[in-house]
Design an enzyme around this catalytic site. Sequence first.
Site, PDB file in Angstrom:
ATOM      1  N   SER A   1     -10.629   0.784   3.744  1.00 52.97           N
ATOM      2  CA  SER A   1      -9.850   0.568   4.975  1.00 52.97           C
ATOM      3  C   SER A   1      -9.257   1.890   5.441  1.00 52.97           C
ATOM      4  O   SER A   1      -8.585   2.566   4.663  1.00 52.97           O
ATOM      5  CB  SER A   1      -8.709  -0.409   4.716  1.00 52.97           C
ATOM      6  OG  SER A   1      -9.223  -1.608   4.208  1.00 52.97           O
TER       7      SER A   1
ATOM      8  N   ARG B   1       0.826  -1.228   0.000  1.00 54.59           N
ATOM      9  CA  ARG B   1       0.000   0.000   0.000  1.00 54.59           C
ATOM     10  C   ARG B   1       0.851   1.264   0.000  1.00 54.59           C
ATOM     11  O   ARG B   1       0.473   2.291   0.559  1.00 54.59           O
ATOM     12  CB  ARG B   1      -0.933   0.042   1.219  1.00 54.59           C
ATOM     13  CG  ARG B   1      -1.829  -1.140   1.376  1.00 54.59           C
ATOM     14  CD  ARG B   1      -2.957  -1.202   0.345  1.00 54.59           C
ATOM     15  NE  ARG B   1      -3.916  -2.221   0.722  1.00 54.59           N
ATOM     16  CZ  ARG B   1      -3.861  -3.481   0.306  1.00 54.59           C
ATOM     17  NH1 ARG B   1      -2.913  -3.891  -0.520  1.00 54.59           N
ATOM     18  NH2 ARG B   1      -4.775  -4.352   0.704  1.00 54.59           N
TER      19      ARG B   1
ATOM     20  N   GLU C   1      -4.473   4.938   6.217  1.00 55.46           N
ATOM     21  CA  GLU C   1      -4.246   4.673   4.795  1.00 55.46           C
ATOM     22  C   GLU C   1      -4.609   5.879   3.907  1.00 55.46           C
ATOM     23  O   GLU C   1      -3.814   6.274   3.056  1.00 55.46           O
ATOM     24  CB  GLU C   1      -5.038   3.423   4.370  1.00 55.46           C
ATOM     25  CG  GLU C   1      -4.710   3.002   2.964  1.00 55.46           C
ATOM     26  CD  GLU C   1      -5.421   1.733   2.550  1.00 55.46           C
ATOM     27  OE1 GLU C   1      -5.070   0.669   3.081  1.00 55.46           O
ATOM     28  OE2 GLU C   1      -6.311   1.808   1.692  1.00 55.46           O
TER      29      GLU C   1
HETATM   30  P1  FAD Z   1      -8.158   9.764  -4.860  1.00 53.66           P
HETATM   31  O1  FAD Z   1      -8.784   9.407  -3.563  1.00 53.66           O
HETATM   32  O2  FAD Z   1      -8.797  10.816  -5.673  1.00 53.66           O
HETATM   33  O3  FAD Z   1      -6.638  10.142  -4.603  1.00 53.66           O
HETATM   34  C1  FAD Z   1      -5.840   9.346  -3.754  1.00 53.66           C
HETATM   35  C2  FAD Z   1      -4.419   9.907  -3.746  1.00 53.66           C
HETATM   36  O4  FAD Z   1      -3.826   9.741  -5.021  1.00 53.66           O
HETATM   37  C3  FAD Z   1      -4.348  11.409  -3.462  1.00 53.66           C
HETATM   38  O5  FAD Z   1      -3.158  11.647  -2.774  1.00 53.66           O
HETATM   39  C4  FAD Z   1      -4.285  12.037  -4.846  1.00 53.66           C
HETATM   40  O6  FAD Z   1      -3.648  13.299  -4.838  1.00 53.66           O
HETATM   41  C5  FAD Z   1      -3.432  11.003  -5.586  1.00 53.66           C
HETATM   42  N1  FAD Z   1      -3.746  10.919  -7.021  1.00 53.66           N
HETATM   43  C6  FAD Z   1      -4.935  10.595  -7.583  1.00 53.66           C
HETATM   44  N2  FAD Z   1      -4.817  10.564  -8.922  1.00 53.66           N
HETATM   45  C7  FAD Z   1      -3.526  10.868  -9.214  1.00 53.66           C
HETATM   46  C8  FAD Z   1      -2.786  11.008 -10.426  1.00 53.66           C
HETATM   47  N3  FAD Z   1      -3.343  10.812 -11.617  1.00 53.66           N
HETATM   48  N4  FAD Z   1      -1.473  11.357 -10.330  1.00 53.66           N
HETATM   49  C9  FAD Z   1      -0.888  11.559  -9.128  1.00 53.66           C
HETATM   50  N5  FAD Z   1      -1.536  11.444  -7.954  1.00 53.66           N
HETATM   51  C10 FAD Z   1      -2.840  11.096  -7.997  1.00 53.66           C
HETATM   52  N6  FAD Z   1      -7.687   0.390  -1.953  1.00 53.66           N
HETATM   53  C11 FAD Z   1      -6.973  -0.739  -2.135  1.00 53.66           C
HETATM   54  O7  FAD Z   1      -5.740  -0.684  -2.313  1.00 53.66           O
HETATM   55  N7  FAD Z   1      -7.563  -1.970  -2.118  1.00 53.66           N
HETATM   56  C12 FAD Z   1      -8.892  -2.118  -1.939  1.00 53.66           C
HETATM   57  O8  FAD Z   1      -9.385  -3.233  -1.962  1.00 53.66           O
HETATM   58  C13 FAD Z   1      -9.680  -0.943  -1.732  1.00 53.66           C
HETATM   59  N8  FAD Z   1     -11.002  -1.049  -1.473  1.00 53.66           N
HETATM   60  C14 FAD Z   1     -11.731   0.088  -1.265  1.00 53.66           C
HETATM   61  C15 FAD Z   1     -13.104  -0.056  -0.997  1.00 53.66           C
HETATM   62  C16 FAD Z   1     -13.883   1.068  -0.785  1.00 53.66           C
HETATM   63  C17 FAD Z   1     -15.362   0.906  -0.502  1.00 53.66           C
HETATM   64  C18 FAD Z   1     -13.305   2.359  -0.867  1.00 53.66           C
HETATM   65  C19 FAD Z   1     -14.159   3.588  -0.684  1.00 53.66           C
HETATM   66  C20 FAD Z   1     -11.947   2.503  -1.093  1.00 53.66           C
HETATM   67  C21 FAD Z   1     -11.150   1.363  -1.296  1.00 53.66           C
HETATM   68  N9  FAD Z   1      -9.765   1.451  -1.535  1.00 53.66           N
HETATM   69  C22 FAD Z   1      -9.023   0.322  -1.755  1.00 53.66           C
HETATM   70  C23 FAD Z   1      -9.097   2.765  -1.581  1.00 53.66           C
HETATM   71  C24 FAD Z   1      -9.197   3.441  -2.982  1.00 53.66           C
HETATM   72  O9  FAD Z   1     -10.228   2.870  -3.733  1.00 53.66           O
HETATM   73  C25 FAD Z   1      -7.893   3.356  -3.776  1.00 53.66           C
HETATM   74  O10 FAD Z   1      -6.823   3.875  -3.056  1.00 53.66           O
HETATM   75  C26 FAD Z   1      -7.994   4.060  -5.120  1.00 53.66           C
HETATM   76  O11 FAD Z   1      -6.848   3.789  -5.902  1.00 53.66           O
HETATM   77  C27 FAD Z   1      -8.147   5.580  -4.989  1.00 53.66           C
HETATM   78  O12 FAD Z   1      -8.477   6.107  -6.268  1.00 53.66           O
HETATM   79  P2  FAD Z   1      -9.076   7.566  -6.436  1.00 53.66           P
HETATM   80  O13 FAD Z   1      -9.108   7.858  -7.890  1.00 53.66           O
HETATM   81  O14 FAD Z   1     -10.360   7.678  -5.719  1.00 53.66           O
HETATM   82  O15 FAD Z   1      -7.955   8.453  -5.728  1.00 53.66           O
HETATM   83  P1  NAP Z   2     -10.544 -10.436   4.914  1.00 50.18           P
HETATM   84  O1  NAP Z   2     -10.660 -11.437   3.821  1.00 50.18           O
HETATM   85  O2  NAP Z   2     -11.598 -10.404   5.959  1.00 50.18           O
HETATM   86  O3  NAP Z   2      -9.116 -10.557   5.599  1.00 50.18           O
HETATM   87  C1  NAP Z   2      -8.763  -9.701   6.686  1.00 50.18           C
HETATM   88  C2  NAP Z   2      -7.317  -9.303   6.524  1.00 50.18           C
HETATM   89  O4  NAP Z   2      -6.516 -10.460   6.573  1.00 50.18           O
HETATM   90  C3  NAP Z   2      -7.098  -8.634   5.204  1.00 50.18           C
HETATM   91  O5  NAP Z   2      -6.798  -7.312   5.476  1.00 50.18           O
HETATM   92  C4  NAP Z   2      -5.970  -9.395   4.540  1.00 50.18           C
HETATM   93  O6  NAP Z   2      -4.796  -8.613   4.324  1.00 50.18           O
HETATM   94  C5  NAP Z   2      -5.598 -10.485   5.497  1.00 50.18           C
HETATM   95  N1  NAP Z   2      -5.675 -11.779   4.781  1.00 50.18           N
HETATM   96  C6  NAP Z   2      -6.754 -12.581   4.631  1.00 50.18           C
HETATM   97  N2  NAP Z   2      -6.417 -13.691   3.953  1.00 50.18           N
HETATM   98  C7  NAP Z   2      -5.105 -13.588   3.675  1.00 50.18           C
HETATM   99  C8  NAP Z   2      -4.180 -14.419   3.011  1.00 50.18           C
HETATM  100  N3  NAP Z   2      -4.538 -15.592   2.493  1.00 50.18           N
HETATM  101  N4  NAP Z   2      -2.902 -13.979   2.896  1.00 50.18           N
HETATM  102  C9  NAP Z   2      -2.519 -12.801   3.394  1.00 50.18           C
HETATM  103  N5  NAP Z   2      -3.358 -11.961   4.033  1.00 50.18           N
HETATM  104  C10 NAP Z   2      -4.630 -12.360   4.177  1.00 50.18           C
HETATM  105  O7  NAP Z   2     -10.434  -8.974   4.262  1.00 50.18           O
HETATM  106  P2  NAP Z   2     -11.554  -8.000   3.728  1.00 50.18           P
HETATM  107  O8  NAP Z   2     -11.680  -6.870   4.638  1.00 50.18           O
HETATM  108  O9  NAP Z   2     -12.773  -8.781   3.340  1.00 50.18           O
HETATM  109  O10 NAP Z   2     -10.845  -7.461   2.397  1.00 50.18           O
HETATM  110  C11 NAP Z   2     -10.610  -8.324   1.309  1.00 50.18           C
HETATM  111  C12 NAP Z   2      -9.484  -7.774   0.466  1.00 50.18           C
HETATM  112  O11 NAP Z   2      -9.845  -6.509  -0.061  1.00 50.18           O
HETATM  113  C13 NAP Z   2      -8.185  -7.563   1.242  1.00 50.18           C
HETATM  114  O12 NAP Z   2      -7.111  -7.903   0.428  1.00 50.18           O
HETATM  115  C14 NAP Z   2      -8.194  -6.098   1.554  1.00 50.18           C
HETATM  116  O13 NAP Z   2      -6.888  -5.550   1.620  1.00 50.18           O
HETATM  117  C15 NAP Z   2      -8.938  -5.527   0.353  1.00 50.18           C
HETATM  118  N6  NAP Z   2      -9.651  -4.297   0.754  1.00 50.18           N
HETATM  119  C16 NAP Z   2      -8.903  -3.163   0.849  1.00 50.18           C
HETATM  120  C17 NAP Z   2      -9.528  -1.976   1.203  1.00 50.18           C
HETATM  121  C18 NAP Z   2      -8.736  -0.685   1.253  1.00 50.18           C
HETATM  122  O14 NAP Z   2      -9.331   0.364   1.316  1.00 50.18           O
HETATM  123  N7  NAP Z   2      -7.432  -0.740   1.211  1.00 50.18           N
HETATM  124  C19 NAP Z   2     -10.886  -1.945   1.482  1.00 50.18           C
HETATM  125  C20 NAP Z   2     -11.573  -3.150   1.398  1.00 50.18           C
HETATM  126  C21 NAP Z   2     -10.963  -4.321   1.033  1.00 50.18           C
HETATM  127  P3  NAP Z   2      -4.580  -7.691   3.029  1.00 50.18           P
HETATM  128  O15 NAP Z   2      -5.380  -6.461   3.297  1.00 50.18           O
HETATM  129  O16 NAP Z   2      -3.121  -7.459   3.041  1.00 50.18           O
HETATM  130  O17 NAP Z   2      -5.052  -8.439   1.818  1.00 50.18           O
END
Ligand code: FAD
Ligand code: NAP
Length: 346
Positions: free
Chosen positions: A239, A166, A335
């Site tokens: 998250s 991340r 995050e």
């Molecule tokens: P923004 O929120 O608009 O921007 C995020 C950051 O990136 C800011 O710092 C912005 O300045 C910068 N930025 C945006 N675009 C550019 C660009 N073109 N050039 C340079 N900088 C830029 N994230 C995960 O990693 N895994 C997940 O599973 C995941 N699940 C999510 C689920 C939900 C319900 C929500 C709401 C969010 C989730 N996220 C997850 C977080 C998010 O979706 C990601 O981080 C996504 O990439 C953000 O995209 P955005 O366009 O909305 O960025």
């Molecule tokens: P989950 O399956 O309930 O698991 C809980 C946590 O355990 C996750 O954060 C995941 O880490 C870790 N995990 C589970 N199984 C794993 C495996 N086999 N190996 C390594 N790590 C494991 O998670 P969840 O909340 O439903 O989310 C599912 C996936 O979507 C995850 O990968 C999560 O990161 C992603 N997600 C991200 C965001 C965001 O905003 N960043 C929001 C929603 C969901 P990891 O997070 O490292 O995978």
Amino acid sequence: MPLLILENQSLQPFNTFGFDVSARYFVEVNTVEQIGEALQFAADRSLPLLVLGEGSNLVLAEDIPELVVKLAIAGIEVVEENQEHVLVRAAAGENWHGFVQWCLEQGYYGLENLSLIPGTVGAAPVQNIGAYGVELKDVFRYLEAIDRTTGKTVTLNQNACCFSYRESIFKGASKNRYIITHVVFSLTKQASINTSYGAIAAEIKRLELAESPLAVSEAVCSLRRSKLPDPAELGNAGSFFKNPVINNEQFSTLLMSFPDIVSYPAGAGSTKLAAGWLIDQCGWKGYREGQIGVHVHQALVLVNYGGGSAADLLALAERIRDSVRNRFGVELEMEPGIYPTPGRTG
Ligand code: FAD
Ligand code: NAP
């Protein structure tokens, strides 16, 4: 077409928490040339810049005294292909899930585990988006960006982006330096799937699907819809905290006091803890205070029930961090980014 620069624009529709702050100046850019014009506008007025995708990974804490540049550049093209592999170049403003679906429709595989992540293609490298055992870096070839220090377009490869869990240089050492305009992905035409992340295989079975990249995508979408709040219905940024990675020594000590602790190996000498579990153990899941709270099904997701303030949300986040630190001795790191960045000058 001349740039349409709006003043005092509400950002409520442009952030998934739905916080009602406004931008001093706001512009939507549809071409790389327009980014150059927006940069010139900001330079002429000594304005800092906030680059915005779909606002799904940030907390807009107050009115933004800067030029907010919403990236809306569109376009997807194949730049190279052979019988087995394909390089696909996507513009920064493309919706991420739309791009994933387009690739699946063409028979280009590798992105299916990352289905239904909100946001844009351009933001995906910023935190090396990851889900269900796959990270952006696994399919990333290079990206094109405007370097704000020179105004020139540059190409950055894997090494230059310094991707980790991340994280990338765009969140770290080179924060605010680059505006990503295009990302190039290396995908495969062979249907090889990754169901190593436990819940996927079970969900494919439950949905009675034959194993395929499309089935993985469907399973991931189904899991996500069942667990995560849809920002269109309940304000959130996914998250709110990263899963903390600690050294194995600290982990062994924790394990003695908390034998049920949820953890995963995280490379040499390190263990990843499930932040959601830590927060849940501190009793926060479902907690609500006014219009702000912790999601009822997922303790890692903070929510705005509507009309809540970013200040209240950040205060709650601080209390959650304190309680996890006091109980487990583990530090939680946020995050999403907070804007305006305190003390930022450009
Ligand atoms: P923004 O929120 O608009 O921007 C995020 C950051 O990136 C800011 O710092 C912005 O300045 C910068 N930025 C945006 N675009 C550019 C660009 N073109 N050039 C340079 N900088 C830029 N994230 C995960 O990693 N895994 C997940 O599973 C995941 N699940 C999510 C689920 C939900 C319900 C929500 C709401 C969010 C989730 N996220 C997850 C977080 C998010 O979706 C990601 O981080 C996504 O990439 C953000 O995209 P955005 O366009 O909305 O960025
Ligand atoms: P989950 O399956 O309930 O698991 C809980 C946590 O355990 C996750 O954060 C995941 O880490 C870790 N995990 C589970 N199984 C794993 C495996 N086999 N190996 C390594 N790590 C494991 O998670 P969840 O909340 O439903 O989310 C599912 C996936 O979507 C995850 O990968 C999560 O990161 C992603 N997600 C991200 C965001 C965001 O905003 N960043 C929001 C929603 C969901 P990891 O997070 O490292 O995978």
